[in-house]
Write a protein that holds these residues in place. Structure first.
Motif, short mmCIF file in Angstrom:
data_model
loop_
_atom_site.label_atom_id
_atom_site.label_comp_id
_atom_site.label_asym_id
_atom_site.label_seq_id
_atom_site.Cartn_x
_atom_site.Cartn_y
_atom_site.Cartn_z
N LEU A 1 -5.74 1.88 -4.20
CA LEU A 1 -5.45 0.78 -3.28
C LEU A 1 -6.52 -0.30 -3.38
O LEU A 1 -6.21 -1.50 -3.32
CB LEU A 1 -5.33 1.29 -1.84
CG LEU A 1 -4.13 2.20 -1.58
CD1 LEU A 1 -4.18 2.74 -0.16
CD2 LEU A 1 -2.82 1.47 -1.85
N ALA B 1 -5.45 -0.10 4.03
CA ALA B 1 -5.50 1.12 3.22
C ALA B 1 -5.77 2.32 4.11
O ALA B 1 -5.11 3.36 3.99
CB ALA B 1 -6.56 0.99 2.13
N ALA C 1 0.83 -1.20 0.00
CA ALA C 1 0.00 0.00 0.00
C ALA C 1 0.87 1.26 0.00
O ALA C 1 0.61 2.20 -0.75
CB ALA C 1 -0.93 0.00 1.21
#
Length: 172
Positions: A35, A45, A13
């Protein structure tokens, strides 16, 4: 990508966000969408996006302010068009309103006049009513109100010597 990175969604991420931010500023919503497309779990995320926000790598307010100034100066877009673009990028409504409110009516009118002045020579020799429609339409596509558009174009044509009787009345 190493096997350790593939198994660490938080590292993935961060990598995705940093790669996207290195090419151009992004909103939090744009990064969240990216994401999600990369199948990063929502909790991971949110953690990464919150951290990036805390350290100042994501700043929707600064993004919106810069966007408004850049697009108004560069493309001559009015408040309405700028607000729509920011909303499409996922900027929260209050942030959008604050950013577009930095443009005053006088600044918007000045930009509309500059756009008309730049476009006016290309319409010389065309029927006055058609010139009016073209120029007002150009301003409308950039988000200017019908009343401002009509007034600015009418004044520009009058300065150029057009007879006000030859110009169509506004449709308001």
């Amino acid at each position: 990508m190493t096997a350790a990175r593939e198994s660490d969604p938080e590292a993935r991420a961060r990598e995705v966000c940093l790669r996207l931010l290195s090419s151009s500023p992004r909103t939090r919503a744009q990064l969240a969408d990216a994401l999600q497309r990369k199948h990063i779990p929502d909790d991971v995320a949110e953690r990464v996006l919150s951290r990036f926000t805390d350290v100042g790598l994501i700043d929707d307010e600064a993004f919106a302010q810069a966007w408004v100034q850049s697009r108004h100066a560069g493309r001559g877009l009015a408040k309405r068009a700028l607000a729509a673009e920011l909303r499409r990028r996922g900027v929260p409504g209050d942030t959008v309103n604050d950013a577009v409110d930095t443009l005053g009516p006088a600044q918007e009118e000045q930009t509309a006049r500059a756009l008309v002045t730049r476009k006016l020579p290309a319409t010389r020799g065309v029927d006055p009513a058609k010139r009016m429609r073209r120029l007002v339409g150009m301003l409308a596509r950039k988000g200017y109100s019908p009343s401002l558009s009509y007034r600015v174009v009418k004044e520009a044509l009058a300065e150029e010597g057009a007879d006000p009787e030859d110009l169509p009345a506004p449709l308001d």
